[in-house]
Structures are given as C-alpha cells and as structure tokens.
Design an enzyme around this catalytic site. Sequence first.
Site, PDB file in Angstrom:
ATOM      1  N   ARG A 238       0.869  -1.177   0.000  1.00  0.00           N
ATOM      2  CA  ARG A 238       0.000   0.000   0.000  1.00  0.00           C
ATOM      3  C   ARG A 238       0.902   1.222   0.000  1.00  0.00           C
ATOM      4  O   ARG A 238       1.935   1.242   0.683  1.00  0.00           O
ATOM      5  CB  ARG A 238      -0.896   0.035   1.250  1.00  0.00           C
ATOM      6  CG  ARG A 238      -2.049  -0.944   1.237  1.00  0.00           C
ATOM      7  CD  ARG A 238      -3.163  -0.538   0.249  1.00  0.00           C
ATOM      8  NE  ARG A 238      -4.296  -1.454   0.300  1.00  0.00           N
ATOM      9  CZ  ARG A 238      -4.461  -2.498  -0.508  1.00  0.00           C
ATOM     10  NH1 ARG A 238      -3.570  -2.768  -1.454  1.00  0.00           N
ATOM     11  NH2 ARG A 238      -5.528  -3.272  -0.388  1.00  0.00           N
ATOM     12  N   GLU A 267      -4.028   7.868  -4.722  1.00  0.00           N
ATOM     13  CA  GLU A 267      -4.357   7.167  -5.977  1.00  0.00           C
ATOM     14  C   GLU A 267      -5.680   7.687  -6.510  1.00  0.00           C
ATOM     15  O   GLU A 267      -6.606   7.863  -5.716  1.00  0.00           O
ATOM     16  CB  GLU A 267      -4.428   5.655  -5.715  1.00  0.00           C
ATOM     17  CG  GLU A 267      -3.072   5.073  -5.318  1.00  0.00           C
ATOM     18  CD  GLU A 267      -3.114   3.577  -5.014  1.00  0.00           C
ATOM     19  OE1 GLU A 267      -4.183   2.944  -5.184  1.00  0.00           O
ATOM     20  OE2 GLU A 267      -2.076   3.038  -4.620  1.00  0.00           O
ATOM     21  N   HIS A 286      -1.748   0.433  -9.665  1.00  0.00           N
ATOM     22  CA  HIS A 286      -2.372  -0.483  -8.685  1.00  0.00           C
ATOM     23  C   HIS A 286      -3.027  -1.681  -9.387  1.00  0.00           C
ATOM     24  O   HIS A 286      -4.237  -1.902  -9.277  1.00  0.00           O
ATOM     25  CB  HIS A 286      -3.390   0.254  -7.804  1.00  0.00           C
ATOM     26  CG  HIS A 286      -3.626  -0.443  -6.500  1.00  0.00           C
ATOM     27  ND1 HIS A 286      -3.888   0.219  -5.327  1.00  0.00           N
ATOM     28  CD2 HIS A 286      -3.618  -1.772  -6.170  1.00  0.00           C
ATOM     29  CE1 HIS A 286      -4.047  -0.651  -4.350  1.00  0.00           C
ATOM     30  NE2 HIS A 286      -3.893  -1.876  -4.841  1.00  0.00           N
TER      31      HIS A 286
END
Length: 335
Positions: A238, A267, A286
């Site tokens: 993360r 993000e 991601h």
Amino acid sequence: MKPIVYVTRTIPEVALALLRQYCEVIYRDEVPPPSREEILRSVENVDAIYCTLNERMDKEIIDTSPRLKVIGTMSVGVDHIDVEYATSRGIYIVYTPGVLTETTADLAFALMLATARRVVEGDRMIREGRWKLAWAPTMMLGYDVHGKKLGIIGLGRIGAAVARRAKGFNMKIYYYDIMRRRELEDELGVEYMELPQLLKESDFISIHVPLTAETKHLISEKELRMMKPTAILINTSRGPVVDEKALVKALREGWIAGAGLDVFELEPLPADSPLIELPNVVLTPHIGSASYDTRNRMAEYAAEGIIKVLKGEEPENLYNREVVKIRPLHSVKMI
Ligand code: NAP
C-alpha cells in the site's frame, strides 16, 4: 424475505450471479467508485455491503444501516475498513486472502526486473525515436537480478510467493516480519534480519506488509538512507507504507538506484507527482491482482463469504474471527 446487498460498483458477472441467487442486489453498475454521499444513501437498509478498497467503510457508514451484518471486500487489504468498530458492532468482514497471492507476486517480480533492466526506459527510447546506435558496450546498462540479495519486508502469503520466485533466480533471500517464520525459513532457505540490517544488506527490497498504524511510513527518510546506492525498492503493498516525499528525494539524490511502484500515497497518482519525471522509476496503476482469472476469483470469493455469513455459516475468508463471539452466526442467518 431475501437479504439485501449493496454492491458499490461494477464487479465480474460471476460474483453478481452468485449474489443474485440468494439476495436482492442493489447494483451500482458503474466502474468508478461511488461518492460518500451515494454510499450513505444506498446502505440505509441493507444486510450486506459488497465493496472494494476504494470505498472507506468507517463508523458513519457502518452505523447507517441498523440491519448491516456483513461487509465483503474484493481485496486482501482491509485498511479501508474500520475493523475494530465493525467488530464491536458485530459486523462480519470477509475478504479475499490467498486467491491473489501468485498474481501479485508476479507483478512484484515484473517490477523488479523492469526497474533493474530498464525495460520501460528502453521501450520509451525506441518509441520516441531516440535509438540511434544498434548496440553499444555501455548503452542502457542496468542491474542484474539473478544471484543478488533480496530483502522481503513482510513474509506473509505474497512475500513468501515472491521468495519462491527469487529462489529460481538464485537470489539470497532475507526477510523482516513482525514474527519469525521458522517453517518458511526451512522451506525457502530465507534468513531473518532486523529491518535496519536488511535495508543495509539487500540489493532489492520488496514490501509486502499490510497498511496499519504501525506500518504507515515504515520506509521513510531514515530507512531509505540505510539502503545501498545501487538498491532498488519495490512496493506492491500500500502506498502509505512508504513516505513518498522521502522516496522522491532518495531517487533524485541517488541514495538508492531505482523504484518499482504499483501503489501510491494518493491514488490515482496526481499528474504533477514528481515521481512521473524520474527516469529510474517504473510505475503501474495499482494492478497487483489485475489478471482476468484472479479478478474473477476475488469477486466470487468475496460473494461466497457474504453468502456464507447470511446462511449462518462461518466462511473461511472471515477476517475478524473474534466477531463470532460478539454476534453468533445463528443470529445473522437469513438464508
Ligand atoms: P499477509 O499474508 O497477511 O502478509 C503480511 C505479512 O506482513 C504477515 O506476515 C504479517 O504478519 C506481516 N506484518 C504485519 N504487520 C507488520 C509489521 N508492522 N511489521 C512487519 N511485518 C508485519 O498478507 P498478503 O496476502 O501477503 O498481502 C499483503 C498486503 O499486500 C495486503 O495487506 C495488501 O495491502 C497488499 N496487496 C496489494 C495488492 C496490489 O494490488 N498491489 C494486491 C494484493 C495485496 P502477521 O500475519 O503476524 O500480521
């Protein structure tokens, strides 16, 4: 009456079909995540919420539906859910451990190879018409991956899967984890190290811890300064586990050689992020678990977990196992 489940955004058909067999589904068939107001409006009277990591499941949302029994997330990370509060309210949380392990480990390795061997830079050079010399003894030199030292931070499911790949590359593998994993030390031949030593020794460092209060900025300026100037940092866990400002400084000033990043503090990565300008970084949006097979299986697994809870059965992918003592399964049974 069938239980009501709110699905926050478009999910693979296989999971939707499964939910529809047992539940009345409020389906928000849109790819972008819903706004907070929309979630609050939609969950007022539901028994279950099917969410993804982009929807924050906090106290206010959990309290909006007095009937809420289970939250299913299509992710293995649960940092977007207030687990403690949900548990105290007797809300079951189901997630997707295991089914995305190998796919995410593949991406960590892809980033390691791409960063070390300058794959993206090379691709860009050709597309931009800058490949002028067919071959040159000193052109586009990078770092070997095979035979080098890999430091894994968090030797859980994905960390161990990365270690298995690294064995095939004849790498020397170190790990740091909150706990010694002695069975894996024997199985994989990995060596435990405290974090500072691992940072100093490793040529590649791959992060696989969950995001928690303890792991936020686990890698910040102090840790980056301990790494070798030839080292490469890979993060598929993360974003907030790494202090991104410090990382940019480290990459600019050459404290480390490069980074391969799938996750970011914010993000999507803002267009003005200094990371975008850095040549020694490989960025992916991601996509750790983003293979056709794995996303289908994740979607299905989260749905299976929700249905199990609503059937009054304990799912194998229950995250907060202690909830069973607070609200026994027979009292949530609806199917
Ligand atoms: P996992 O099996 O739970 O592994 C995490 C490991 O980190 C465990 O061994 C855990 O120990 C350890 N750990 C926890 N807190 C720590 C700390 N403070 N210091 C050191 N080690 C610590 O989880 P996983 O399935 O491998 O997934 C890891 C993470 O990857 C997920 O939480 C998720 O955020 C991320 N992920 C990202 C993607 C992507 O798309 N990029 C895809 C999948 C997963 P304990 O078990 O003792 O807590």
